[in-house]
Design an enzyme around this catalytic site. Structure first.
Site, PDB file in Angstrom:
ATOM      1  N   GLU A  70       0.833  -1.209   0.000  1.00 57.82           N
ATOM      2  CA  GLU A  70       0.000   0.000   0.000  1.00 57.82           C
ATOM      3  C   GLU A  70       0.866   1.258   0.000  1.00 57.82           C
ATOM      4  O   GLU A  70       0.675   2.166  -0.804  1.00 57.82           O
ATOM      5  CB  GLU A  70      -0.896  -0.029   1.234  1.00 57.82           C
ATOM      6  CG  GLU A  70      -1.768   1.210   1.395  1.00 57.82           C
ATOM      7  CD  GLU A  70      -2.546   1.209   2.696  1.00 57.82           C
ATOM      8  OE1 GLU A  70      -3.496   1.990   2.806  1.00 57.82           O
ATOM      9  OE2 GLU A  70      -2.197   0.424   3.606  1.00 57.82           O
ATOM     10  N   HIS A  71       1.805   1.340   0.933  1.00 56.96           N
ATOM     11  CA  HIS A  71       2.697   2.497   1.048  1.00 56.96           C
ATOM     12  C   HIS A  71       4.141   2.036   0.876  1.00 56.96           C
ATOM     13  O   HIS A  71       4.567   1.079   1.533  1.00 56.96           O
ATOM     14  CB  HIS A  71       2.590   3.148   2.434  1.00 56.96           C
ATOM     15  CG  HIS A  71       1.204   3.512   2.866  1.00 56.96           C
ATOM     16  ND1 HIS A  71       0.495   2.771   3.787  1.00 56.96           N
ATOM     17  CD2 HIS A  71       0.411   4.532   2.504  1.00 56.96           C
ATOM     18  CE1 HIS A  71      -0.679   3.342   3.991  1.00 56.96           C
ATOM     19  NE2 HIS A  71      -0.774   4.411   3.212  1.00 56.96           N
ATOM     20  N   ASP A  84      -1.010  10.080   4.939  1.00 63.02           N
ATOM     21  CA  ASP A  84      -2.188   9.740   5.734  1.00 63.02           C
ATOM     22  C   ASP A  84      -2.945  10.974   6.204  1.00 63.02           C
ATOM     23  O   ASP A  84      -4.177  10.963   6.283  1.00 63.02           O
ATOM     24  CB  ASP A  84      -1.777   8.935   6.973  1.00 63.02           C
ATOM     25  CG  ASP A  84      -1.516   7.477   6.670  1.00 63.02           C
ATOM     26  OD1 ASP A  84      -1.848   7.030   5.555  1.00 63.02           O
ATOM     27  OD2 ASP A  84      -0.975   6.782   7.556  1.00 63.02           O
TER      28      ASP A  84
END
Length: 445
Positions: free
Chosen positions: A318-319, A352
């Site tokens: 994801e990251h 985020d």
């Protein structure tokens, strides 16, 4: 060949746990289909101890809630939403309608049309994820969605004021204090008091993610989501303390959040592990970060930077933070990731919370085939066709007739035949007009 300084524990009971979640979600969805608001209220009472007269906040209630939020918090919300809106608007501006002429008088085009409505799910639970309001609601509004219905759960029986403020400032048209499967079901299926939406976006726990998965097709969704993931690519130039802090920053999302380091330096890998062991006991969120690192943390040593990029792509994380001497190399070397964070000056936490790119991103390998939430998720790219030149229509009709008969579609062929005959001359062998007229005369007699 890569070497593991730290490996994750075997998956074990993951499949069984997922099956249990799926069964429980299916039962709740079926119940809400049958009983609507009554079932939604029952589950809200059961899971959140929350059963107000109306789950939807009135304008007066919203004003009172926002008025109690500290001014600094409101200013920060507005700052972050400006960043998200600016980037989302740049994305929207990059999408252009198209119209071309392929033959004389034959125009083909597409338009990017926003969905009529969207549901924005903003998680609560362990943490009030205020930032998810920016990511789901602001982005939808920039895309041009007319109606955004936003849901967030109460937290231990209390109204999450900062989250409500973020939803309001982002432009939500309806705000519901409602969470979990019951919120997603109400938005997707519709009840007596909650109008259904064409698409639902936003992260959530395993039950929310499973509800979206089961409802997909009946309603559109942004993407399938699982536990938050971080992967850091680091060479010998990286600061091991920074790497350790960044890995733990995402591990605190939950006990099942993978945190992976891929490094070309064994010395750095061991230093990172020592820093994590020292930092973890003092973390306020160690109850989540500790099990996440213990069970899902990994340190992989690669033989070269190119191999490190290949290993990172195999995770499709994801990251991905790139803490190397030349981090922009990853833009050319990598393809499977949700979002890249290039260099020590940035970090996943910026993505985020504050920087402006969307934090709703693919997990569990989904980055192999999709990116994250963006304005395009709220748009339908629809096509149109127009033929105004009779000669072109006659030509297309001839080809259509032949092509359709190869596939044994006689009805399709005849639609082409009609235009070929009308605009290009000729007859329709399958249309015996004299026989038709005779039948009509006999019927009249």
């Amino acid at each position: 060949m890569p070497r593991f300084l730290k490996s994750p524990v075997p998956a074990g009971t993951v499949s069984a746990a997922r099956a249990d979640v799926a069964d429980r979600v299916r039962a709740i969805l079926d119940d809400i289909r049958d009983r609507g608001d009554e079932a939604v209220r029952q589950y809200s009472e059961k899971f959140d101890n929350w059963s107000p007269e109306s789950f939807r906040l009135s304008p007066d209630e919203i004003r009172k809630i926002v008025a109690d939020v500290p001014e600094t918090v409101l200013e920060d919300i507005e700052f972050v939403q400006r960043q998200v809106r600016t980037f989302a608007q740049a994305q929207r501006d990059s999408l252009h309608d198209v119209e071309i002429e392929t033959l004389p008088g034959v125009r083909l085009g597409h338009r990017h049309v926003p969905v009529a409505g969207a549901g924005a799910y903003v998680p609560g639970g362990r943490y009030p994820l205020t930032a998810s309001a920016h990511m789901t609601i602001v982005t939808a509004k920039v895309a041009g969605v007319e109606r955004v219905a936003a849901c967030t759960p109460p937290i231990r029986g209390e109204i999450p004021a900062a989250t409500v403020a973020a939803m309001h400032l982002a432009g939500a048209d309806e705000i519901y204090l409602l969470g979990g499967v019951q919120a997603v079901a109400a938005l997707a299926i519709g009840t007596e008091t909650v109008g259904r939406v064409p698409l639902i976006a936003g992260p959530g726990n395993a039950y929310v993610a499973e509800a979206k998965r089961q409802l997909f097709g009946e309603v559109g969704i942004d993407l399938f989501a699982g536990p938050t993931e971080i992967l850091v690519i680091a060479d010998e130039n990286a600061d091991p303390f920074v790497v350790a802090v960044d890995l733990l920053s995402q591990a605190e999302h939950g006990p099942d959040s993978p945190a992976v380091l891929v490094t070309t330096s064994e010395e750095l890998g061991r230093a990172v592990e020592r820093h994590i062991e020292r930092l973890l006991p003092g973390m306020p969120t160690k109850d989540f970060a500790g099990p996440a690192w213990r069970d899902h943390g990994e340190i992989v040593v690669a033989g070269s930077l190119d191999e490190a990029f290949e290993i990172a792509d195999s995770y499709a994380s994801e990251h991905v933070e790139v803490l190397t001497e030349n981090p922009r190399q990853a833009l050319d070397k990598m393809r499977d990731y949700g979002a890249l964070f290039l260099g020590e000056g940035t970090c996943v936490s910026y993505g985020d919370k504050v920087i402006g790119t969307n934090h709703v991103l693919p997990t569990r390998g989904a980055a192999r085939y999709t990116g994250g939430l963006w304005v395009g998720k709220y748009l339908k790219t629809v096509t149109y066709q127009e033929v105004t030149d009779t000669s072109s229509s006659a030509l297309l009709g001839e080809v259509c007739g032949r092509a359709a008969r190869v596939e044994l579609f006689e009805g399709h062929a005849r639609s082409g035949d009609v235009r070929a005959a009308k605009y290009g001359g000729g007859t329709l062998p399958w249309n015996d007009e004299s026989a038709v007229n005779a039948e009509s005369s006999e019927a009249g007699a």
